[in-house]
Every structure is written in C-alpha cells, then in structure tokens.
Enzyme design. Sequence first.
Site, PDB file in Angstrom:
ATOM      1  CG  ASP A 238     -17.669 -10.550  19.382  1.00 36.66           C
ATOM      2  OD1 ASP A 238     -17.138 -10.723  18.273  1.00 36.66           O
ATOM      3  OD2 ASP A 238     -17.882  -9.416  19.879  1.00 36.66           O
ATOM      4  CG  ASN A 246      -8.184  -2.475  18.893  1.00 35.57           C
ATOM      5  OD1 ASN A 246      -7.275  -2.947  19.568  1.00 35.57           O
ATOM      6  ND2 ASN A 246      -8.877  -3.179  18.021  1.00 35.57           N
ATOM      7  CG  HIS A 251      -4.727  -1.332  16.586  1.00 33.30           C
ATOM      8  ND1 HIS A 251      -5.864  -2.011  16.229  1.00 33.30           N
ATOM      9  CD2 HIS A 251      -4.895  -0.064  16.133  1.00 33.30           C
ATOM     10  CE1 HIS A 251      -6.686  -1.214  15.570  1.00 33.30           C
ATOM     11  NE2 HIS A 251      -6.119  -0.009  15.495  1.00 33.30           N
ATOM     12  CG  ASP A 255      -2.564  -7.114  18.405  1.00 35.33           C
ATOM     13  OD1 ASP A 255      -3.725  -7.170  17.964  1.00 35.33           O
ATOM     14  OD2 ASP A 255      -1.593  -6.698  17.736  1.00 35.33           O
ATOM     15  CD  GLU A 281     -14.163  -7.836  17.447  1.00 34.92           C
ATOM     16  OE1 GLU A 281     -15.162  -7.107  17.339  1.00 34.92           O
ATOM     17  OE2 GLU A 281     -13.224  -7.830  16.624  1.00 34.92           O
TER      18      GLU A 281
END
Length: 385
Positions: A238, A246, A251, A255, A281
């Site tokens: 994680d 973000n 974002h 990504d 994530e």
Amino acid sequence: MNREVFRKEEQVLGEARAAVATAQDKGKPVAPVFSSLVDEYGRLLRQSRRLVTMGDRMQQTLNSLNHDLAVGEQKYRGIFENVTEGIYRCEADGTMVEVNPAMAAMFGFRDSESFLASVRNFKSLFCSPEDYELYESLLRADDVWRYQVKTCGPESGTIWSEISASAISGQDGGATDGVVGVMADVTERKHMVEEMCRLARTDSLTGLFNRGYFMDLAARELARVQRNGGGLSLLIVDVDYFKAVNDTYGHDVGDKALITLSRILMNSVREVDVVGRFGGEEFVVLLPDAHRPDACRVADRILEHVRAAMIDASDGSFAMTVSIGLTSFEDEGDDLDSLVKYADIALYAAKKNGRDRVEVYRRSACSCRQADCVEAATAGGGQKQ
C-alpha cells in the site's frame, strides 16, 4: 418431325396397301407372304415412329438437364469466384486441386494459379503436425464442425483460420475421393476476443491483473500447495500517504506514481509470481513456492526499489514509500480469504508502526532483515493512508 422422317416409308407402305386392296377388288389372288410383309412393315414403321418419339423426348430432357447444369455451374462459379471466404478442393492425400481467389488472397497470393503453384499440399498450411492430425480426425467424423487453427502461408505468415470441410465419398461408398472445404480468416476476431479477455482480467491503468483474476489465480495456486505441499506467501503493498500525493500534485501524477509502482513490483519478482492491483493504491503479490524468509527478502527488495524511484511532477520530482503486510501459508486449513485477512492485518501494523516497512503476520517465529514480526492479537488497529 416424325412424319418428316418417315414420309418415304409411309408413302411406300401406302402404295403397297393400295396395291393389295386393288388386287382384292379385281378378284386377283394376292400372295399371303406379300400381305404378311406389308403388315410387318407397318408394324415396324409404327415401332420406329415410337422409338423416334421417345428419342426426341429423351433429347429434350437431356437438353434441359444440360441447361440446368450450365446454370448450376454458372451459379457455382459465381459463388466460388466472388465469395469472401476461401474455398478449396484437394485430393484425399491433401494434394491441392482448386482454390478460389479469396483463399489465394487470404494467404497473400495474387490469384489462384500462383497459390496452387506454391502450395502443393493442404498440409503445408498448418503450423504444426498435431493441428493437421486433429483436422484429419475431424474429417473422418460425420458431424458438422468448425475448427480454428493457426495456419502458416508462405506469403502471409501466421494467420488464424476457421476451417469447415467434408470428405467427398468415393463410388459405391468406397475410399474418399477428396475433400472440399471453406476457410475464413478470423485473425482480427481472434485478437479482438483475446483483447476482450485481457481487458476483463487486467487493470486498465497499470496493466496488472485485476482483483477478480488475481483471486482466481491465487485460489488455484493455493489448491496446488494444499494438494502437493510447498511454500506460498502473500504480500499486500500500500502506498504511504497516497491521498496527499493526489491532493498536492493532482490525480494525473498520482496515476503516474501507481504505474511506477506497478513496474517496480513486476521487476522485483520472478516470472512465476503473480502481481495484481486490488484497487486504489493497494497492490498484491503472490509468491508461489516461497516460504517466509524468501518472501521477506522480496518485500525488502520492493521497499528499496520504491525508495529509490523518483516521480516527476510539474514543479520537480518526489519519492514515495510503501507499507507491506506479509503472510505465508502454514496450515492446511488456511483458505485464500484467511491469507488475505492475515496480510491485511500485517499491513495495518506496518502503517501503525511508522510506514515504509514490512510487517509479518505470524503464528511461528519469522526472520526478516528489516521487518518486525507481529502477533495477530496486536496487529489490528490503525488506519491506512
């Protein structure tokens, strides 16, 4: 027409009958043999007329059949020459006899003649002998069938073809006289189906397996271990403080970070290992034939590679870290849901204990270079970020 053919014979017969009648009217004797000959000649003439009539009818029927055959041949040739599917005819041993233009074009030839000059035997179009053996076995069956197979033309390379064919029976049910079949190029359709299957089992952003397909693969691998024995470990990875990434960079950069992590994971494991994205994530790594010490080494390697990676952003670059929860198969009673639960508990512990670390869920002693072993009773709690 019959009267025209037999006009002379009818005239002679009429004269003979008239002579016999005149002699009888005058009381002159007529030789019985002459009367018999006249009657016999009349019978022969009538039989001949009937035979000619039958011949005329047979000729008309034959003409009609020839016309129907010509029309049928024209229709067949129209279909054969213009249909988009490939049509072929070959001998029982595979020697090519005839192909239509569509089949020639399918394999990269300009016309049927050039195809037949290059491809002597239908067998040579198959990429493997096993595929041709299956084709022959299907030919011996009476059922209607369609067979998709890789074919290798000398001009076209490898294409996927769908074949439907049947054997031509010999006279009196004897040996096969040959084979006639239809071929269609289904390469594009095959690739489309493969792409749909790929999309159904992969994550659109990272290209890794999605949760559903990962769980299917993991369940099969766990069943194998339960059946045959061996090691099996599971990691849940994680990204630390991903929400802040973000919020700070947007974002699109988030990504980019996830894509970078997915590449790191793939480069940190073996080809037999399975990597998937669980969602958001969170990522998962299945390590077949890996006991806890081996899995700890993999987890340590992932941590190091993630720390070393830099993510480009509009105002510079930044590094990220991950937390990893690790568990290993220990008991035959462990199912996949239990392993995921144990790894998730360890992941919560990693988050709680400072992040950028590996925590191991254990029921026995473990050894990780930089991972703390966590008891199930104390590993819960905390919040993943």
